[in-house]
Write a protein that holds these residues in place. Structure first.
Motif, short mmCIF file in Angstrom:
data_model
loop_
_atom_site.label_atom_id
_atom_site.label_comp_id
_atom_site.label_asym_id
_atom_site.label_seq_id
_atom_site.Cartn_x
_atom_site.Cartn_y
_atom_site.Cartn_z
N LYS A 12 0.70 -1.31 -0.03
CA LYS A 12 0.02 -0.13 -0.02
C LYS A 12 0.92 1.25 -0.08
O LYS A 12 1.78 1.32 0.65
CB LYS A 12 -0.88 -0.06 1.24
CG LYS A 12 -2.07 1.26 1.20
CD LYS A 12 -3.11 0.81 2.49
CE LYS A 12 -2.44 1.38 3.60
NZ LYS A 12 -3.39 1.32 4.74
N SER A 16 -1.42 6.78 1.72
CA SER A 16 -2.77 6.11 1.73
C SER A 16 -3.42 6.06 3.40
O SER A 16 -4.30 6.16 3.77
CB SER A 16 -2.78 4.59 1.34
OG SER A 16 -2.91 4.56 -0.05
N GLN A 19 -6.59 4.53 5.41
CA GLN A 19 -7.91 4.69 4.27
C GLN A 19 -7.99 3.29 3.60
O GLN A 19 -6.88 2.42 3.48
CB GLN A 19 -7.77 5.68 3.27
CG GLN A 19 -7.64 6.82 3.86
CD GLN A 19 -7.50 8.05 2.64
OE1 GLN A 19 -7.73 7.79 1.42
NE2 GLN A 19 -6.99 9.08 2.85
N THR A 20 -9.21 2.78 3.32
CA THR A 20 -9.53 1.43 2.86
C THR A 20 -9.45 1.73 1.46
O THR A 20 -9.14 0.73 0.31
CB THR A 20 -10.57 0.89 3.23
OG1 THR A 20 -11.67 1.72 2.79
CG2 THR A 20 -10.80 0.54 4.63
N ASN A 21 -9.65 2.57 0.52
CA ASN A 21 -9.49 3.16 -0.70
C ASN A 21 -8.15 3.49 -1.01
O ASN A 21 -7.90 4.72 -1.00
CB ASN A 21 -10.56 4.03 -1.37
CG ASN A 21 -11.84 3.51 -1.11
OD1 ASN A 21 -12.22 2.31 -1.31
ND2 ASN A 21 -12.89 4.41 -0.60
N CYS A 22 -7.22 2.83 -1.31
CA CYS A 22 -5.66 3.07 -1.12
C CYS A 22 -5.31 2.79 -2.80
O CYS A 22 -5.53 1.89 -3.53
CB CYS A 22 -5.06 2.04 -0.59
SG CYS A 22 -5.57 2.29 1.30
N VAL A 23 -4.22 3.06 -2.91
CA VAL A 23 -3.34 3.04 -4.20
C VAL A 23 -2.15 1.93 -3.91
O VAL A 23 -1.73 2.19 -2.61
CB VAL A 23 -2.49 4.31 -4.56
CG1 VAL A 23 -1.67 3.75 -5.90
CG2 VAL A 23 -3.83 5.09 -5.20
N GLU A 24 -1.92 0.76 -4.49
CA GLU A 24 -0.85 0.04 -4.29
C GLU A 24 -0.05 0.06 -5.24
O GLU A 24 -0.16 0.32 -6.53
CB GLU A 24 -1.38 -1.56 -4.21
CG GLU A 24 -2.51 -1.70 -2.95
CD GLU A 24 -2.55 -3.11 -2.84
OE1 GLU A 24 -2.67 -3.90 -3.67
OE2 GLU A 24 -2.97 -3.58 -1.64
#
Length: 90
Positions: A12, A16, A19-24
């Protein structure tokens, strides 16, 4: 079309936070040293195997741009053991 490299480890983004809406993001490994199976002889129906730092990549020699699949070391070792054991013989 095949990518010249494949993802090997995802993580991750540090931006981020919780947060759960993340960029990996991932580390990439290049597929190297493609070679045709020694069991393919001179036929056209061949499998090619490429080296990856964490396993192997496999593609169809008739359609090199059609993509490939990737296995980790444990999966590749289990597959090779099964082939040598004759589990795929008809």
């Amino acid at each position: 079309m095949s990518w010249p490299c494949v993802p090997t480890r995802w993580q991750k983004s540090s931006y981020s936070g919780n947060q759960t809406n993340c960029v990996e993001v991932c580390e990439m490994s290049e597929v190297e040293n493609w070679r045709k199976s020694s069991q393919s002889s001179t036929g056209n129906a061949c499998v090619e195997v490429g080296e990856l730092s964490g396993g192997a990549a496999v593609r169809d020699s008739k359609d090199r741009d059609g993509g490939y699949f990737v296995t980790d070391r444990a999966q590749w070792s289990a597959f090779i053991a099964a082939v040598k054991d004759g589990r795929f013989e008809r």
